[in-house]
Design a protein around this motif. Structure first.
Motif, PDB file in Angstrom:
ATOM      1  N   GLY A  14       0.811  -1.214   0.000  1.00 58.40           N
ATOM      2  CA  GLY A  14       0.000   0.000   0.000  1.00 58.40           C
ATOM      3  C   GLY A  14       0.840   1.257   0.000  1.00 58.40           C
ATOM      4  N   LEU A  15       1.886   1.274   0.827  1.00 54.82           N
ATOM      5  CA  LEU A  15       2.779   2.435   0.858  1.00 54.82           C
ATOM      6  C   LEU A  15       3.473   2.654  -0.484  1.00 54.82           C
ATOM      7  CD1 LEU A  15       4.533   2.223   4.345  1.00 54.82           C
ATOM      8  CD2 LEU A  15       2.808   3.846   3.591  1.00 54.82           C
ATOM      9  N   VAL A  16       3.917   1.567  -1.100  1.00 54.28           N
ATOM     10  CA  VAL A  16       4.617   1.679  -2.380  1.00 54.28           C
ATOM     11  C   VAL A  16       3.682   2.200  -3.462  1.00 54.28           C
ATOM     12  CG1 VAL A  16       5.672   0.304  -4.221  1.00 54.28           C
ATOM     13  CG2 VAL A  16       6.379  -0.035  -1.861  1.00 54.28           C
ATOM     14  N   LEU A  17       2.471   1.678  -3.517  1.00 53.51           N
ATOM     15  CA  LEU A  17       1.537   2.115  -4.557  1.00 53.51           C
ATOM     16  C   LEU A  17       1.052   3.543  -4.313  1.00 53.51           C
ATOM     17  CD1 LEU A  17      -0.423  -1.193  -5.139  1.00 53.51           C
ATOM     18  CD2 LEU A  17       1.381  -0.192  -6.546  1.00 53.51           C
ATOM     19  N   ILE A  18       0.895   3.936  -3.070  1.00 54.94           N
ATOM     20  CA  ILE A  18       0.539   5.330  -2.771  1.00 54.94           C
ATOM     21  C   ILE A  18       1.685   6.253  -3.186  1.00 54.94           C
ATOM     22  CG2 ILE A  18       0.206   6.967  -0.877  1.00 54.94           C
ATOM     23  CD1 ILE A  18      -1.514   4.801   0.473  1.00 54.94           C
ATOM     24  N   THR A  19       2.923   5.842  -2.913  1.00 54.55           N
ATOM     25  CA  THR A  19       4.075   6.648  -3.321  1.00 54.55           C
ATOM     26  C   THR A  19       4.131   6.801  -4.840  1.00 54.55           C
ATOM     27  OG1 THR A  19       5.314   5.893  -1.393  1.00 54.55           O
ATOM     28  CG2 THR A  19       6.588   6.816  -3.219  1.00 54.55           C
ATOM     29  N   ALA A  20       3.905   5.713  -5.560  1.00 52.64           N
ATOM     30  CA  ALA A  20       3.897   5.790  -7.021  1.00 52.64           C
ATOM     31  C   ALA A  20       2.773   6.696  -7.506  1.00 52.64           C
ATOM     32  CB  ALA A  20       3.748   4.392  -7.622  1.00 52.64           C
ATOM     33  N   GLY A  21       1.623   6.627  -6.868  1.00 47.73           N
ATOM     34  CA  GLY A  21       0.513   7.497  -7.240  1.00 47.73           C
ATOM     35  C   GLY A  21       0.807   8.966  -6.999  1.00 47.73           C
ATOM     36  N   VAL A  22       1.447   9.264  -5.878  1.00 50.34           N
ATOM     37  CA  VAL A  22       1.813  10.649  -5.579  1.00 50.34           C
ATOM     38  C   VAL A  22       2.845  11.154  -6.582  1.00 50.34           C
ATOM     39  CG1 VAL A  22       3.014  12.095  -3.880  1.00 50.34           C
ATOM     40  CG2 VAL A  22       1.212  10.548  -3.139  1.00 50.34           C
ATOM     41  N   LEU A  23       3.799  10.303  -6.933  1.00 50.09           N
ATOM     42  CA  LEU A  23       4.794  10.705  -7.924  1.00 50.09           C
ATOM     43  C   LEU A  23       4.148  10.980  -9.277  1.00 50.09           C
ATOM     44  CD1 LEU A  23       7.750   8.297  -7.058  1.00 50.09           C
ATOM     45  CD2 LEU A  23       7.605  10.754  -6.635  1.00 50.09           C
ATOM     46  N   TYR A  24       3.228  10.131  -9.687  1.00 53.72           N
ATOM     47  CA  TYR A  24       2.538  10.361 -10.953  1.00 53.72           C
ATOM     48  C   TYR A  24       1.647  11.593 -10.891  1.00 53.72           C
ATOM     49  CZ  TYR A  24       3.879   6.396 -13.820  1.00 53.72           C
ATOM     50  OH  TYR A  24       4.583   5.529 -14.596  1.00 53.72           O
ATOM     51  N   ALA A  25       1.012  11.832  -9.757  1.00 56.38           N
ATOM     52  CA  ALA A  25       0.172  13.029  -9.614  1.00 56.38           C
ATOM     53  C   ALA A  25       1.029  14.287  -9.710  1.00 56.38           C
ATOM     54  CB  ALA A  25      -0.578  12.997  -8.285  1.00 56.38           C
ATOM     55  N   GLY A  26       2.202  14.266  -9.094  1.00 58.52           N
ATOM     56  CA  GLY A  26       3.102  15.407  -9.207  1.00 58.52           C
ATOM     57  C   GLY A  26       3.563  15.626 -10.631  1.00 58.52           C
ATOM     58  N   ASP A  27       3.781  14.546 -11.349  1.00 57.13           N
ATOM     59  CA  ASP A  27       4.173  14.653 -12.751  1.00 57.13           C
ATOM     60  C   ASP A  27       3.010  15.172 -13.593  1.00 57.13           C
ATOM     61  OD1 ASP A  27       5.838  14.377 -15.003  1.00 57.13           O
ATOM     62  OD2 ASP A  27       5.063  12.362 -15.404  1.00 57.13           O
ATOM     63  N   ALA A  28       1.798  14.735 -13.311  1.00 54.33           N
ATOM     64  CA  ALA A  28       0.635  15.164 -14.085  1.00 54.33           C
ATOM     65  C   ALA A  28       0.308  16.636 -13.866  1.00 54.33           C
ATOM     66  CB  ALA A  28      -0.575  14.308 -13.719  1.00 54.33           C
ATOM     67  N   THR A  29       0.549  17.144 -12.677  1.00 54.99           N
ATOM     68  CA  THR A  29       0.267  18.558 -12.417  1.00 54.99           C
ATOM     69  C   THR A  29       1.391  19.471 -12.877  1.00 54.99           C
ATOM     70  OG1 THR A  29       1.173  18.401 -10.180  1.00 54.99           O
ATOM     71  CG2 THR A  29      -1.203  18.051 -10.428  1.00 54.99           C
ATOM     72  N   GLY A  30       2.505  18.898 -13.275  1.00 54.02           N
ATOM     73  CA  GLY A  30       3.615  19.690 -13.763  1.00 54.02           C
ATOM     74  C   GLY A  30       4.555  20.167 -12.675  1.00 54.02           C
ATOM     75  N   GLU A  31       4.395  19.670 -11.468  1.00 48.31           N
ATOM     76  CA  GLU A  31       5.285  20.061 -10.363  1.00 48.31           C
ATOM     77  C   GLU A  31       6.710  19.579 -10.596  1.00 48.31           C
ATOM     78  OE1 GLU A  31       4.521  21.995  -7.710  1.00 48.31           O
ATOM     79  OE2 GLU A  31       2.581  22.282  -8.683  1.00 48.31           O
ATOM     80  N   TRP A  32       6.856  18.389 -11.138  1.00 45.92           N
ATOM     81  CA  TRP A  32       8.163  17.840 -11.453  1.00 45.92           C
ATOM     82  C   TRP A  32       8.004  16.843 -12.584  1.00 45.92           C
ATOM     83  CZ3 TRP A  32       6.150  16.820  -6.444  1.00 45.92           C
ATOM     84  CH2 TRP A  32       5.592  15.572  -6.289  1.00 45.92           C
ATOM     85  N   HIS A  33       9.124  16.408 -13.132  1.00 47.12           N
ATOM     86  CA  HIS A  33       9.105  15.417 -14.204  1.00 47.12           C
ATOM     87  C   HIS A  33       9.620  14.096 -13.653  1.00 47.12           C
ATOM     88  CE1 HIS A  33       9.377  13.565 -18.101  1.00 47.12           C
ATOM     89  NE2 HIS A  33      10.649  13.255 -17.848  1.00 47.12           N
ATOM     90  N   MET A  34       8.811  13.052 -13.818  1.00 43.52           N
ATOM     91  CA  MET A  34       9.205  11.732 -13.356  1.00 43.52           C
ATOM     92  C   MET A  34       9.209  10.775 -14.538  1.00 43.52           C
ATOM     93  SD  MET A  34       7.433   9.078 -10.752  1.00 43.52           S
ATOM     94  CE  MET A  34       6.298   8.575 -12.007  1.00 43.52           C
ATOM     95  N   PRO A  35      10.358  10.286 -14.933  1.00 51.28           N
ATOM     96  CA  PRO A  35      10.387   9.316 -16.025  1.00 51.28           C
ATOM     97  C   PRO A  35       9.764   7.992 -15.583  1.00 51.28           C
ATOM     98  CG  PRO A  35      12.609   9.723 -15.209  1.00 51.28           C
ATOM     99  CD  PRO A  35      11.688  10.633 -14.462  1.00 51.28           C
ATOM    100  N   TRP A  36       9.194   7.281 -16.521  1.00 52.85           N
ATOM    101  CA  TRP A  36       8.539   6.021 -16.180  1.00 52.85           C
ATOM    102  C   TRP A  36       9.553   4.996 -15.674  1.00 52.85           C
ATOM    103  CZ3 TRP A  36       9.704   1.426 -18.560  1.00 52.85           C
ATOM    104  CH2 TRP A  36      10.427   1.505 -19.747  1.00 52.85           C
ATOM    105  N   LEU A  37      10.826   5.196 -16.003  1.00 55.53           N
ATOM    106  CA  LEU A  37      11.854   4.269 -15.520  1.00 55.53           C
ATOM    107  C   LEU A  37      12.056   4.351 -14.009  1.00 55.53           C
ATOM    108  CD1 LEU A  37      14.548   4.575 -18.315  1.00 55.53           C
ATOM    109  CD2 LEU A  37      13.129   2.601 -17.794  1.00 55.53           C
ATOM    110  N   VAL A  38      11.487   5.360 -13.380  1.00 52.81           N
ATOM    111  CA  VAL A  38      11.554   5.457 -11.921  1.00 52.81           C
ATOM    112  C   VAL A  38      10.409   4.669 -11.290  1.00 52.81           C
ATOM    113  CG1 VAL A  38      11.362   7.048  -9.965  1.00 52.81           C
ATOM    114  CG2 VAL A  38      12.725   7.672 -11.955  1.00 52.81           C
TER     115      VAL A  38
END
Length: 72
Positions: A14-38
């Motif tokens: 659950g923690l890992v999937l929430i972290t991945a979701g937060v990272l993708y949400a940050g990428d979607a809002t343009g706050e930062w760029h997260m490559p899919w390789l991460v």
């Protein structure tokens, strides 16, 4: 009193999937760029660690139950 047993594998996954979701949400809002390789190694590695934690917890619980039956 606990309402259910603590399941570390589910907690970690659950923690890992929430972290991945937060990272993708940050990428979607343009706050930062997260490559899919991460995200891919994060999710796969996190689920592998969760599986190991779940198996260890299951082994510990079954060992504890076997010991209780021998005494009682």
């Amino acid at each position: 009193m606990w309402r259910h047993e603590f399941q570390p594998g589910r907690f970690i996954s659950g923690l890992v999937l929430i972290t991945a979701g937060v990272l993708y949400a940050g990428d979607a809002t343009g706050e930062w760029h997260m490559p899919w390789l991460v995200a891919v190694p994060l999710v796969i590695g996190g689920l592998a660690i969760a599986a190991v934690a779940g198996l260890v917890a299951r082994t510990v619980r079954s060992g504890r139950r076997d010991g209780d039956d021998a005494v009682g």
